[in-house]
Design an enzyme around this catalytic site. Structure first.
Site, PDB file in Angstrom:
ATOM      1  N   LYS A   1       0.878  -1.087  -0.032  1.00  0.00           N
ATOM      2  CA  LYS A   1      -0.053  -0.032  -0.009  1.00  0.00           C
ATOM      3  C   LYS A   1       0.788   1.155  -0.011  1.00  0.00           C
ATOM      4  O   LYS A   1       1.906   1.292   0.820  1.00  0.00           O
ATOM      5  CB  LYS A   1      -0.912   0.009   1.159  1.00  0.00           C
ATOM      6  CG  LYS A   1      -1.971   1.064   1.369  1.00  0.00           C
ATOM      7  CD  LYS A   1      -3.071   0.997   2.400  1.00  0.00           C
ATOM      8  CE  LYS A   1      -3.989   2.206   2.316  1.00  0.00           C
ATOM      9  NZ  LYS A   1      -4.775   2.040   3.517  1.00  0.00           N
TER      10      LYS A   1
ATOM     11  N   ASP B   1     -16.954  -0.358   0.999  1.00  0.00           N
ATOM     12  CA  ASP B   1     -15.317  -0.426   0.294  1.00  0.00           C
ATOM     13  C   ASP B   1     -14.598  -0.779   1.664  1.00  0.00           C
ATOM     14  O   ASP B   1     -13.421  -1.055   1.167  1.00  0.00           O
ATOM     15  CB  ASP B   1     -15.010   0.443  -0.555  1.00  0.00           C
ATOM     16  CG  ASP B   1     -14.075   0.193  -1.532  1.00  0.00           C
ATOM     17  OD1 ASP B   1     -14.367  -1.155  -2.209  1.00  0.00           O
ATOM     18  OD2 ASP B   1     -12.928   0.779  -1.912  1.00  0.00           O
TER      19      ASP B   1
ATOM     20  N   ASP C   1      -8.606  -1.628   6.179  1.00  0.00           N
ATOM     21  CA  ASP C   1      -8.278  -0.312   5.885  1.00  0.00           C
ATOM     22  C   ASP C   1      -8.411   0.961   7.205  1.00  0.00           C
ATOM     23  O   ASP C   1      -9.524   1.252   7.580  1.00  0.00           O
ATOM     24  CB  ASP C   1      -9.494   0.422   4.982  1.00  0.00           C
ATOM     25  CG  ASP C   1      -9.244  -0.030   3.474  1.00  0.00           C
ATOM     26  OD1 ASP C   1      -7.707  -0.402   3.143  1.00  0.00           O
ATOM     27  OD2 ASP C   1      -9.917   0.042   2.621  1.00  0.00           O
TER      28      ASP C   1
END
Length: 519
Positions: free
Chosen positions: A19, A181, A191
């Site tokens: 990421k 999401d 996340d």
């Protein structure tokens, strides 16, 4: 950037991704880079959650560089250069609820549609992959009936999500951006952005500084996760008819959440023998007492294991003194309830609400105005409140609740033969369910500031503590290291010195921490 998939010796499956490694075809208008500040937060929190026993993606490495990118941290027109950093994330899968929304048909009001609309072939392939790979027992049990298989999968992800958010609520974790999401298709915490562990208990706590409406507030997390499951249900039509999934959601989600939440809370309170109907009320009254006294969520729970059922008044007074030391001071309350709107702006909004409700609805909410009015009222009362008055009031509230708690523990003792053995078990269960160490914002900030000056020892120290959240830090040896850049030596040394003089990592936040804002 996807690195691939690793199969472990016991058949476990791990996907690895970088990421913040740069632009990909899916970076939209951004640069695809992550910075040191947010990377340290994600790295530490995903590991903290794992060691708390909460399902989560993991962080393998956090690598920084000399490359810089410009970021406007608070979106206030004050950008600054920050170091590019890459986190290696690990999970069984990174598929989310939102992965199935790319097939969404055009919205009847906006006309917006998913980029893969009408590609039912891909959706079926993805659903088959998810169930056969991550829910093999369901695939095996319903191999000859696709609708029943899909219904069983939806039921399982509904229950996993309910249990996950119950775990969050029990450690005071706020995710910050719970859109579809950011919801894992296998029930993981995923996340880590503007998350936060709650310090002073406030059911309406909002950890994300840019969540102006409180959509993802602490007390709304169970509700928003259920809403997201409803959106997943819509995305699974026609492979799973909506009338089936909606019924599953209504029958399973709330019941599973409440069951798991109460089970966990019983352990946190040491109620290990009996399951009584009154327990739910005892938990609610505890949280209400925390709210009234500004109690520190983590530290109050941690202290309760040392509460003695013995009505010895001197022991009780000592315990009460310790408990109230974890409540907010007058100064802390003044910061918490400080009005946030300019008085003229508030006056204008109140007039607008009366004269033009339609326009008011576009630029403000009634809830926000009511909250501001409540702040003003509380702030005004605090101006006359002395520390002695506050302590006296707090002790009164806690005495009332502790008496109810003592009575409930007495019922536990009456149901066992050996009270000493019961108490040993009770303390053991409580100490394995009430963490001493969590990743508070001020702790993360101290580590980030040291790292930005080239000293990563505090990041490593915090990681070591978070790997053992339920244990006392006796024998804990701090990591000390040289600054990584010559030019940063003096700054890093000063930073490290400051870190050493700071509060213990289990302390409730210092006053300056109230100014921290994560967006």
């Amino acid at each position: 950037v996807y690195l691939g998939e690793v199969l472990g010796p016991r058949g476990e499956r791990w996907e690895l991704q970088l990421k913040g490694a740069g632009i990909t075809p899916f970076s939209r208008q951004a640069d695809g880079r992550k910075v040191l500040r947010s990377s340290i937060r994600e790295f530490l929190c995903s590991e903290a959650m794992f060691h708390l026993g909460i399902p989560t993606t993991r962080a393998g490495t956090c690598v920084t560089s000399d490359s810089k990118v410009v970021r406007d941290i608070f979106y206030d027109g004050n950008p600054k250069n920050e170091r590019c950093t890459v986190v290696l994330r690990i999970a069984s899968t990174f598929l989310r609820f939102g992965s199935f929304e790319i097939f969404k048909p055009p919205d009847e009001y906006t006309g917006r549609k998913g980029p893969s609309v009408n590609r039912n072939d891909i959706r079926i392939q993805m659903l088959d992959y998810v169930i056969s790979t991550f829910y093999p027992e369901i695939q095996e049990a319903y191999s000859d009936n696709t609708v029943q298989r899909n219904a069983a999968f939806f039921k399982e992800i509904t229950k996993r999500t309910a249990r996950l958010v119950a775990e969050w609520q029990c450690v005071g974790f706020c995710h910050g951006v719970l859109n579809t999401d950011n919801m894992s298709i296998v029930g993981l915490t995923i996340d880590y952005g503007p998350f936060g562990f709650m310090d002073r208990y406030d059911p309406e706590h909002v950890c994300n500084g840019s969540d102006n409406t409180g959509r993802y507030a602490y007390n709304k997390q169970p509700e928003i996760c259920k809403w997201n499951l409803g959106k997943l249900a819509e995305a699974l039509v026609p492979e799973l008819p909506l009338e089936i999934s909606e019924l599953i959601l209504e029958e399973e989600y709330d019941a599973e959440f409440e069951k798991h939440y109460l089970q966990k809370m019983r352990k946190k309170l040491g109620l290990i023998q009996l399951e009584l109907e009154e327990d739910s009320k005892l938990v609610s009254e505890l949280l209400e007492t925390m709210h009234l006294t500004g109690g520190d969520f983590t530290n109050i729970f941690y202290l309760l294991s040392s509460f003695s059922v013995d009505p010895d008044s001197s022991k009780f007074d000592d315990f009460l003194e310790e408990l109230t030391s974890q409540c907010a001071s007058v100064e802390e309350l003044k910061v918490a309830f400080k009005p946030q709107m300019d008085p003229r702006q508030l006056s204008m909004m109140l007039m607008l609400a009366q004269s033009n409700p339609q326009l008011f609805a576009l630029i403000g909410t009634k809830a926000n105005i009511n909250k501001e009015l409540e702040r003003i009222e509380q702030f005004s009362k605090l101006q006359q409140l002395t520390a002695a008055d506050l302590l006296s009031r707090n002790k009164k509230h806690w005495k009332e609740w502790l008496e109810k708690y003592r009575i409930r523990l007495q019922k536990e003792i009456e149901s066992v033969g050996d009270a000493d053995a019961w108490n040993t078990d009770r303390v053991k269960v409580m100490n394995s369910n009430n963490p001493k160490y969590i990743l508070r914002n001020y702790i993360a900030q101290n580590a980030i500031e040291a790292a930005e000056n080239g000293d990563f020892s505090e990041v490593r120290n915090v990681l070591k503590l978070l790997e053992h959240p339920f244990q006392d830090a006796k024998g804990f040896r701090e990591v000390k290291e040289d600054a990584e850049e010559e030019g940063a030596t003096a700054a890093a040394a000063a930073c490290a010195e400051e870190t050493r003089s700071r509060l213990p990592h289990c302390s409730k936040p210092p006053l300056w921490a109230s100014e921290l804002c994560v967006t």
